[in-house]
Design a protein around this motif. Structure first.
Motif, short mmCIF file in Angstrom:
data_model
loop_
_atom_site.label_atom_id
_atom_site.label_comp_id
_atom_site.label_asym_id
_atom_site.label_seq_id
_atom_site.Cartn_x
_atom_site.Cartn_y
_atom_site.Cartn_z
N LYS A 23 8.52 -87.14 -62.52
CA LYS A 23 8.82 -87.92 -61.54
C LYS A 23 10.13 -88.55 -61.49
O LYS A 23 10.65 -88.65 -60.40
CB LYS A 23 7.94 -89.46 -61.69
CG LYS A 23 8.13 -90.62 -60.60
CD LYS A 23 7.80 -90.16 -59.45
CE LYS A 23 7.85 -91.13 -58.51
NZ LYS A 23 7.90 -90.79 -56.90
N ILE A 24 10.63 -88.80 -62.73
CA ILE A 24 12.06 -89.17 -62.86
C ILE A 24 13.06 -88.27 -62.16
O ILE A 24 13.97 -88.47 -61.57
CB ILE A 24 12.47 -89.54 -64.45
CG1 ILE A 24 11.58 -90.78 -64.97
CG2 ILE A 24 14.03 -89.74 -64.32
CD1 ILE A 24 11.53 -91.14 -66.30
N THR A 25 12.66 -87.00 -62.78
CA THR A 25 13.52 -85.90 -62.12
C THR A 25 13.50 -85.66 -60.61
O THR A 25 14.65 -85.44 -60.19
CB THR A 25 13.36 -84.41 -62.77
OG1 THR A 25 13.20 -84.68 -64.35
CG2 THR A 25 14.05 -83.41 -62.30
N ALA A 26 12.57 -86.13 -60.07
CA ALA A 26 12.44 -85.74 -58.76
C ALA A 26 13.21 -86.75 -58.10
O ALA A 26 13.88 -86.69 -57.03
CB ALA A 26 10.89 -85.76 -58.17
N ASP A 27 13.05 -88.05 -58.60
CA ASP A 27 13.76 -89.11 -57.94
C ASP A 27 15.20 -89.15 -58.33
O ASP A 27 15.96 -89.68 -57.49
CB ASP A 27 13.22 -90.55 -58.68
CG ASP A 27 11.75 -91.02 -58.09
OD1 ASP A 27 11.29 -90.21 -57.28
OD2 ASP A 27 11.30 -91.82 -58.77
N LEU A 28 15.81 -88.36 -59.12
CA LEU A 28 17.20 -88.31 -59.30
C LEU A 28 17.89 -87.32 -58.35
O LEU A 28 19.08 -87.31 -58.32
CB LEU A 28 17.59 -87.75 -60.85
CG LEU A 28 17.37 -88.96 -62.10
CD1 LEU A 28 17.27 -88.19 -63.39
CD2 LEU A 28 18.39 -90.00 -61.83
N LYS A 29 16.83 -86.75 -57.66
CA LYS A 29 17.47 -85.58 -56.69
C LYS A 29 18.41 -84.70 -57.26
O LYS A 29 19.68 -84.77 -56.30
CB LYS A 29 17.75 -86.58 -55.24
CG LYS A 29 16.64 -87.39 -54.85
CD LYS A 29 17.03 -88.21 -53.60
CE LYS A 29 15.85 -88.79 -53.13
NZ LYS A 29 16.46 -89.79 -51.95
N PHE A 33 19.80 -85.86 -65.81
CA PHE A 33 19.34 -87.09 -66.59
C PHE A 33 19.98 -87.57 -67.63
O PHE A 33 20.18 -88.81 -67.54
CB PHE A 33 17.90 -86.57 -67.05
CG PHE A 33 16.85 -87.34 -67.86
CD1 PHE A 33 16.30 -88.31 -67.25
CD2 PHE A 33 17.14 -87.41 -69.24
CE1 PHE A 33 15.52 -89.33 -68.05
CE2 PHE A 33 16.41 -88.38 -70.18
CZ PHE A 33 15.73 -89.44 -69.42
N GLU A 34 20.73 -86.82 -68.36
CA GLU A 34 21.49 -87.20 -69.65
C GLU A 34 22.79 -88.14 -69.14
O GLU A 34 22.87 -89.09 -69.65
CB GLU A 34 21.85 -86.17 -70.21
CG GLU A 34 20.84 -85.34 -71.13
CD GLU A 34 20.66 -86.17 -72.70
OE1 GLU A 34 21.83 -86.64 -72.84
OE2 GLU A 34 19.60 -86.11 -72.96
N LYS A 35 23.32 -87.44 -68.13
CA LYS A 35 24.40 -88.35 -67.68
C LYS A 35 24.24 -89.72 -67.09
O LYS A 35 24.87 -90.73 -66.84
CB LYS A 35 25.26 -87.63 -66.75
CG LYS A 35 25.89 -86.32 -67.70
CD LYS A 35 26.80 -85.68 -66.58
CE LYS A 35 27.58 -84.31 -67.23
NZ LYS A 35 28.39 -83.46 -66.42
N LYS A 36 23.13 -89.81 -66.24
CA LYS A 36 22.72 -90.85 -65.40
C LYS A 36 22.11 -91.90 -66.05
O LYS A 36 22.25 -93.07 -65.75
CB LYS A 36 21.78 -90.27 -64.30
CG LYS A 36 21.62 -91.25 -62.75
CD LYS A 36 22.96 -91.26 -62.10
CE LYS A 36 22.87 -91.89 -60.94
NZ LYS A 36 24.19 -91.89 -60.00
N LEU A 37 21.04 -91.58 -67.05
CA LEU A 37 20.18 -92.60 -67.61
C LEU A 37 20.28 -92.73 -69.10
O LEU A 37 19.84 -93.70 -69.36
CB LEU A 37 18.72 -92.14 -66.99
CG LEU A 37 18.43 -92.17 -65.67
CD1 LEU A 37 17.03 -92.05 -65.46
CD2 LEU A 37 18.69 -93.40 -64.95
#
Length: 628
Positions: A23-29, A33-37
């Motif tokens: 779900k998180i990966t989909a929302d990040l578009k 993930f590592e750099k953003k969150l």
């Protein structure tokens, strides 16, 4: 009702970590993930955006209770702590009167800072007149060279009162490495001196006389894992050296007191104290201390588990406190006090908010006392032991900080804490961390409210700064070794702003024009930017033409004109303004437009934006305007 609640939650299907990640990966578009969150901490480990029960499996705290070895959850079953206030003793009768007064105002622990030349049996008798040693924790700090004499005087005095010595708690702040840490002088002969003071204090089993002053590294700008790692190495150096002289490990361990600082990283600080209890318990347990009396707290092999209990005093940090907007210090000390008390310290000092610029007065001392009393009387922090236990986040922070601190402990312990100090290894590492934090503050990657972000535009501070009274030992100024750094985080910004006050504040005029949203946002950003140096800010709603804006700026005798508009409009507006100004005022463009290089080619030098080094930029303008 309980059954209904259980049924309510059981109605929701379990969600796996893989499903959450999907779900998180989909929302990040497509964003990483590592750099953003994922938060890359200064402590050397990463913090994830969420944790689950599976992340706490097998952890020490999840299988233990407060008061149980290895004490991650606390060394005691309650969460009460001593509320401490320190008194600078220049007049012994006056200090005694003050102590008696504050004991009636909620204080349960007294700290006396005494000049070494004033240590005498008569003075101590005067100081403690009317203070029952069974009813209050008594703590003393004096010159390194007089700590032994003070300890002997205290032993005789307390025995002479007829008090039950098993009910007398306190400390003498004898730090074997204080000369190196504070003054840069060698602490040669420290083993013999430390052994003497332990023997002298033996008749007072509840008095701790060997201090690990970890707060000095915290106040010097160290990161949390450094404060803890070096503190453990410090404590183990003392313990191992004195055991080698023939002293009992149980006796020595029970004479060591850790004095930690508390920084502003709320959850990290909670985790630090939990990790400190855990790691120190493991270190002491390795010495296999034995009980000399019947005690229910023994391991199966007879090892004394009481000796492995850390005694932790905490005091709010000085490193992150400010002169400007000093009442923000109240917010800082309050969250710091909350971190320490939630974590389960033994005693706490909340430092007065105004001590950065003067000797604290009755008002600021009263507020500092009441900050602790409110946590007890209104927030009931003393009623729940280790409330953070089971928090997936804090349990993982505790583990991560423990791992980083343990790694540093092993590296330092291999060389020896004392030898590392003489080689300037520890001081250099702390200074490097402080320098990194100074740089982060200058570029606003670390925020100090009221100093490098959202300053009070009209505040003047020079008139409130008063030279503070000397307190405690002041001997020895020579420094063949490197002492720990002492500058506060905001010192450079404060020195710059005080220079502006002395010179007289230059005027910065916001020439706002064009796109309404962009000009207002950039004017607000630039106003905050230049106000950090104490400049007088004139903001505006907007001008129809650049010419009208420049004219208005000159009518206000502006020293700096800041053009605030949109990136697209800068290509034409900035050259026009630059030509009209003709170098008579300093010209600045707010932002980092795509046409920046073209504008620089036309002679426009100055741009302020989120990537600017605030401190260096403002120092540059001070130099151009003749402010030293």
């Amino acid at each position: 009702m309980a059954n209904q609640k259980e049924k309510l939650f059981s109605d929701f299907p379990p969600i796996s970590t893989d499903e959450w990640m999907a779900k998180i990966t989909a929302d990040l578009k497509g964003a990483d993930f590592e750099k953003k969150l994922v938060w890359r901490t200064n402590e050397g480990f990463k913090v994830n955006p969420f944790y689950r029960s599976e992340n706490t499996e097998g952890m020490a705290a999840t299988a233990s209770l407060p008061g149980e070895f290895p004490y991650v959850r606390g060394t005691k079953k309650d969460n009460d702590w001593y509320t401490r206030q320190d008194i600078c003793v220049n007049d012994f009768k006056a200090a005694n009167a003050k102590a008696l007064d504050i004991l009636n105002k909620g204080i349960t622990s007294l700290g006396f800072n005494i000049d070494g030349d004033d240590v005498s049996a008569e003075n101590i008798k005067t100081l403690l007149n009317g203070i029952h040693p069974e009813a209050v924790e008594l703590n003393f700090s004096t010159c390194y060279r007089k700590s032994l004499e003070l300890t002997k005087i205290l032993v005789e005095y307390i025995k002479g009162t007829g008090a039950d010595i098993m009910q007398c708690f306190g400390s003498v702040n004898y730090d074997p490495f204080k000369p190196l840490l504070k003054k840069g002088r060698d602490a040669e002969g420290w083993v013999e001196k430390a052994a003497e003071i332990v023997k002298a204090a033996a008749p007072l089993p509840r008095f701790r006389v060997l201090a690990v002053n970890a707060h000095t590294t915290s106040d010097g700008g160290a990161y949390i894992y450094q404060e803890l790692g070096y503190a453990l190495a410090n404590g183990n150096q003392i313990l191992s050296a004195l055991v080698e002289t023939g002293l009992d490990a149980t006796l020595v361990a029970k004479k060591i007191k850790f004095n930690f600082g508390i920084g502003g990283n709320y959850f990290m600080e909670i985790a630090k104290f939990r990790a400190a209890r855990w790691l120190w318990a493991e270190i002491v347990d390795a010495y296999k201390p034995t009980c000399n009396h019947e005690c229910p707290n023994k391991a199966g092999d007879g090892t004394c588990r009481c000796a492995a209990k850390i005694y932790a005093h905490a005091q709010t940090s000085t490193f992150n406190k400010t002169v400007y907007d000093a009442h923000v210090n109240l917010l800082r000390t309050q969250t710091e006090a909350m971190s320490a008390t939630i974590a389960g310290i033994n005693s706490l000092t909340v430092r007065p908010f105004d001590e950065t610029y003067k000797t604290p007065d009755d008002f600021s001392e009263r507020i500092a006392r009441n900050q602790q009393l409110l946590l007890k009387e209104e927030c009931h922090f003393d009623k729940i032991t280790d409330p953070s236990s089971g928090s997936y986040y804090i349990e993982n922070l505790t583990k991560s900080i423990a791992e980083q601190a343990w790694k540093l402990f092993l590296e330092t312990d291999e060389k020896g804490f004392y030898e590392a100090l003489k080689a300037n290894i520890i001081q250099t590492a702390v200074k490097a961390s402080a320098d990194n934090r100074f740089k982060a503050l200058a570029t606003r990657r670390e925020i100090l409210l009221g100093t490098n972000q959202f300053p009070n535009f009209t505040e003047k501070a020079s008139s409130k700064i008063v030279e503070k009274e000397a307190c405690g030992c002041g001997c020895g100024k020579d420094a063949p070794y490197m002492p720990l750094p002492t500058d506060r985080l905001g010192t450079a910004f404060e020195e710059m702003r005080l220079a502006t006050e002395t010179h007289g504040a230059p005027t910065v005029f916001m020439l706002t024009i064009g796109n309404l949203g962009m000009r207002l946002a950039r004017a607000q950003f630039s106003s905050n930017f230049f106000a950090c140096a104490g400049y007088k800010i004139i903001d505006n709603l907007g001008f129809e033409t650049v010419e009208a804006g420049v004219k208005a700026a000159r009518e206000k005798n502006a020293d700096i004109i800041v053009l605030c508009s949109s990136d697209d409009e800068y290509a034409t507006l900035a050259p026009e303004a630059y030509k009209l100004i003709e170098g008579k005022e300093q010209f600045v463009v707010a932002g980092a437009p795509a046409c920046m290089e073209e504008l620089k080619a036309q002679g426009i030098e100055h741009f302020v934006n989120v990537k600017s080094n605030v401190l260096e930029t403002l120092r540059m303008f001070n130099a151009k305007l003749g402010i030293n």
